[in-house]
Write an enzyme that holds these catalytic residues in place. Sequence first.
Site, short mmCIF file in Angstrom:
data_model
loop_
_atom_site.label_atom_id
_atom_site.label_comp_id
_atom_site.label_asym_id
_atom_site.label_seq_id
_atom_site.Cartn_x
_atom_site.Cartn_y
_atom_site.Cartn_z
N HIS A 113 59.78 39.54 41.11
CA HIS A 113 58.90 40.21 40.31
C HIS A 113 57.50 40.29 41.54
CE1 HIS A 113 55.79 41.47 37.30
NE2 HIS A 113 55.04 40.33 37.93
N ASP A 121 48.76 32.51 38.45
CA ASP A 121 48.94 33.98 37.94
C ASP A 121 47.64 34.57 38.72
OD1 ASP A 121 49.39 36.66 37.06
OD2 ASP A 121 50.27 35.84 35.19
C1 HEM Z 1 54.18 38.53 31.03
C2 HEM Z 1 54.57 39.35 32.00
C3 HEM Z 1 54.27 38.96 33.39
C4 HEM Z 1 53.96 37.93 33.90
C5 HEM Z 1 54.36 36.48 33.65
C6 HEM Z 1 53.86 38.03 35.47
C7 HEM Z 1 53.78 37.23 36.57
C8 HEM Z 1 53.19 37.40 37.91
C9 HEM Z 1 53.36 36.31 38.79
C10 HEM Z 1 53.56 34.78 38.53
C11 HEM Z 1 52.80 36.85 40.05
C12 HEM Z 1 52.54 36.05 41.24
C13 HEM Z 1 51.40 35.58 41.53
C14 HEM Z 1 50.50 36.48 41.64
O1 HEM Z 1 50.25 37.52 42.49
O2 HEM Z 1 49.58 36.81 40.52
C15 HEM Z 1 52.60 38.15 39.73
C16 HEM Z 1 52.27 39.18 40.62
C17 HEM Z 1 52.05 40.62 40.27
N1 HEM Z 1 52.25 41.03 39.22
FE1 HEM Z 1 53.00 40.21 37.32
N2 HEM Z 1 53.61 39.39 35.72
C18 HEM Z 1 53.64 39.89 34.46
C19 HEM Z 1 53.56 41.43 34.47
C20 HEM Z 1 53.11 42.15 35.08
C21 HEM Z 1 52.86 43.74 34.90
C22 HEM Z 1 53.06 44.37 33.70
C23 HEM Z 1 52.55 44.13 36.06
C24 HEM Z 1 51.93 45.72 36.27
C25 HEM Z 1 52.64 46.68 35.76
C26 HEM Z 1 52.20 43.20 37.12
C27 HEM Z 1 51.81 43.48 38.25
C28 HEM Z 1 51.77 42.54 39.29
C29 HEM Z 1 51.35 42.67 40.61
C30 HEM Z 1 50.68 44.03 41.18
C31 HEM Z 1 51.42 41.46 41.28
C32 HEM Z 1 50.99 41.13 42.61
C33 HEM Z 1 51.94 41.50 43.64
C34 HEM Z 1 51.63 41.18 45.23
O3 HEM Z 1 50.79 42.02 45.51
O4 HEM Z 1 51.62 40.04 45.66
N3 HEM Z 1 52.80 41.91 36.58
N4 HEM Z 1 52.76 38.57 38.29
#
Ligand code: HEM
Lengths: 426, 426
Positions: free
Chosen positions: B334, B237
């Site tokens: 996601h 993450d």
């Molecule tokens: C428990 C809830 C969540 C989990 C488990 C989760 C998990 C992840 C994972 C595994 C990734 C891919 C690795 C990374 O780039 O960090 C990711 C990317 C991302 N997440 Fe989440 N996320 C959650 C909630 C959210 C929320 C609420 C937001 C914003 C509203 C968000 C925004 C993003 C963004 C902006 C990326 C990067 C996308 C990119 O530019 O590659 N996430 N998330």
Amino acid sequence: MSDKPVSDHRASDISRRRLIGTAGAAGAAGLVLGATGGATVYAAAGPGAAPDGKALTSVGSTAVPFHGAHQAGITTPLQARGHLVAFDLAPGAGRKEAAALLRRWSEAARRMTAGRPPADAGGDTGVALDAGPSSLTVTFGFGRTFFGRTGLDARRPAALDPLPDFSSDHLDPRRSDGDLWVQIGADDALVAFHALRAIQKEAGEAARVRWQMNGFNRSPGATAHPMTTRNLMGQIDGTGNPKPSESDFDRRVFVPADGGAEGPEWMAGGSYAVVRRIRMLLDDWEKLARGDQEKVIGRRKSDGAPLTGGTETTELDLDKAGPDGKPVIPANAHARISAPEQNGGAAMLRRPFSYHDGIGADGTPDAGLLFICWQADPLRGFVPVQRKLDRGDALSPFVRHEASGLFAVPGGARDGEYVGQRLLEG
Amino acid sequence: MSDKPVSDHRASDISRRRLIGTAGAAGAAGLVLGATGGATVYAAAGPGAAPDGKALTSVGSTAVPFHGAHQAGITTPLQARGHLVAFDLAPGAGRKEAAALLRRWSEAARRMTAGRPPADAGGDTGVALDAGPSSLTVTFGFGRTFFGRTGLDARRPAALDPLPDFSSDHLDPRRSDGDLWVQIGADDALVAFHALRAIQKEAGEAARVRWQMNGFNRSPGATAHPMTTRNLMGQIDGTGNPKPSESDFDRRVFVPADGGAEGPEWMAGGSYAVVRRIRMLLDDWEKLARGDQEKVIGRRKSDGAPLTGGTETTELDLDKAGPDGKPVIPANAHARISAPEQNGGAAMLRRPFSYHDGIGADGTPDAGLLFICWQADPLRGFVPVQRKLDRGDALSPFVRHEASGLFAVPGGARDGEYVGQRLLEG
Ligand code: HEM
Ligand code: HEM
């Protein structure tokens, strides 16, 4: 292989501490300043390679062997993160299902404590990936009710008879007791959580979670004081513990290899764990001036030395009087009345985690000690001491016992054996 | 002094990581592979001496400076332990009491982050004794309601307007919002707890705790992968986070030094924090096969690489189709729909803690993510991305937003200044 904690020397940094453990395990006598429960270090100085080929630093790469005369997690140095979880056997599950469960659990523990996934088949959550075993230990115990449910009443140790009631008990039965108890400890919170979920998953249909608690201690490397930890009252905690270097250490903590008077035989090399969730009334405690806090315990907060002087390891001088003629260490001081000399020699190995679950329903911190103590016989350990404390401990107004458990923790599994096999198949 | 996280390189062990930070702080350009928020190491290799003369190892002895252009705790590397606590001003307390409170809090934070007790006068709990600062940071923010209570409505930033409702919200108002918000992080759980109690104590009669949450990340040294952490679903993450090396990093995360269009001026160098307690429905999640879990995110669990190949740092190939003609990274993955390119460039710095509060009332784990994201303007960060996710994120069936907060976190205090002084005395 030595299976003793580093509780009798001060290592000045964590990698030296771990290295000493390795040397000890390898039997290089000149280096055995104090062994660490036989910890193996894949890579002590800087990055190295764990079994899966990943580079790891020493905290992550330290492994505590699963097999041994005793289960790991009793004399293992305190870990940064802990989970306690109790299970009840599912309705209809008996001795056969319990045996299969302990076999699955032991296998999962054996693998995870070596830094591997809990099973060959897929389905691992992946939460522990990238980290090494991080000193993971998984310790299994049986509660009194286990024996009735499995038709093993005849093998139930007398030592599992219910603890007496204490006047200060405020016990929540939903967070007390249980057929089975598992203690998980690791120096990394994700490694510990991973193990907890794997143990829950392996329970399958055989057992259901009864209660579950989380705790913590210092992080490795945060302090140069590895011998003891501090609790959330700010005291150095663990000083008076029996030392592995003392000739009666094994006798006090473990059931003898032949079962001994404590018996039964299947408990050879085992130990009894008393688990108490003890809430600290921190809002009240923190109002006390430091000098008054020190009188409650009988030791200085700064360095844990007795109020009668010296260093942390100096004996308490219980007879010494102050200028006012009163004893310097008050008559109701916790360290006075809990000492073995005051309790017919009763002693136990305290190995706690602190807990902090945010703010309680009453607005005060839901925080305190997951007090876990280990002894060959609770009637010569916890019980007489807690009876004495219950009558007159200066600490009592500041603590509240909120949950309680007593578990028979069998000896370590031999290679190819599972924990509890001698009970379940004996 | 550089104030960027080590999020763009892999240091292979923790002391090298810390050392690089020191070198960066000292300005030795050749060594600035990635600075650690200007961390100072009292003793990097083996034991050394902290200000109080005690020997410390590198984890404990690492200090993150309190003063700077930005508050600490935003670009600081993830710490092992975190506390979030929100306060409401007490009835009758106004601007004057709030200013005195922020002055007391800043002074306590300045001292504790340097490894000293929170105040010269006695009364310290002693819980942090023996450890060094352990990378402690204490970060202060203001909620929307703060401004009405202090007669400062005219200075309330538009960016604090309430977040829109999302269809998936299950928000508990008792654990949401608040006049004041404090984020505490440290690599040692006792150091973090000590800071939490000190901050609560300094609140005195001026403010009352509204809610409080605990979280964690990997322990230093448990993994050789310092760039990103894993969450309790087992995913790496943080990969897609803006990198300090990118030219628009500051613009995205911080309000410009002149206040800029985002204004107001007192927020120069500040950032807006969106805090969401996001429960993970782990019992459901863990039933998914690993391949299906990977499709939910669009990245591999093992190493975080995109499903379209490469390594963790390879860009997602959003157009690539599989043999079945469907996109390899599904339309509702996601990582696809949260990416800046899919959201008109909207980006934020995610800096979470995992949380685990045992078993919830419904019998499933009360565990998930204390999601904290930082941006110069929530309307160009969290809000558009969460709107998009709310409509079609493959992750939605496995998470539940249970609490929410939005806080204006002013720039760092200059020497002799307290956090928020430009708001409260400007
Ligand atoms: C428990 C809830 C969540 C989990 C488990 C989760 C998990 C992840 C994972 C595994 C990734 C891919 C690795 C990374 O780039 O960090 C990711 C990317 C991302 N997440 Fe989440 N996320 C959650 C909630 C959210 C929320 C609420 C937001 C914003 C509203 C968000 C925004 C993003 C963004 C902006 C990326 C990067 C996308 C990119 O530019 O590659 N996430 N998330
Ligand atoms: C939250 C509750 C408790 C706190 C904060 C606490 C704290 C302490 C402290 C600070 C010491 C002195 C340092 C040391 O020797 O470790 C101590 C000693 C000790 N405590 Fe406790 N304690 C608690 C509960 C208990 C209970 C329930 C028992 C057993 C029934 C117990 C048994 C002992 C013993 C045997 C010693 C060592 C005495 C000696 O031989 O010097 N404590 N405790």
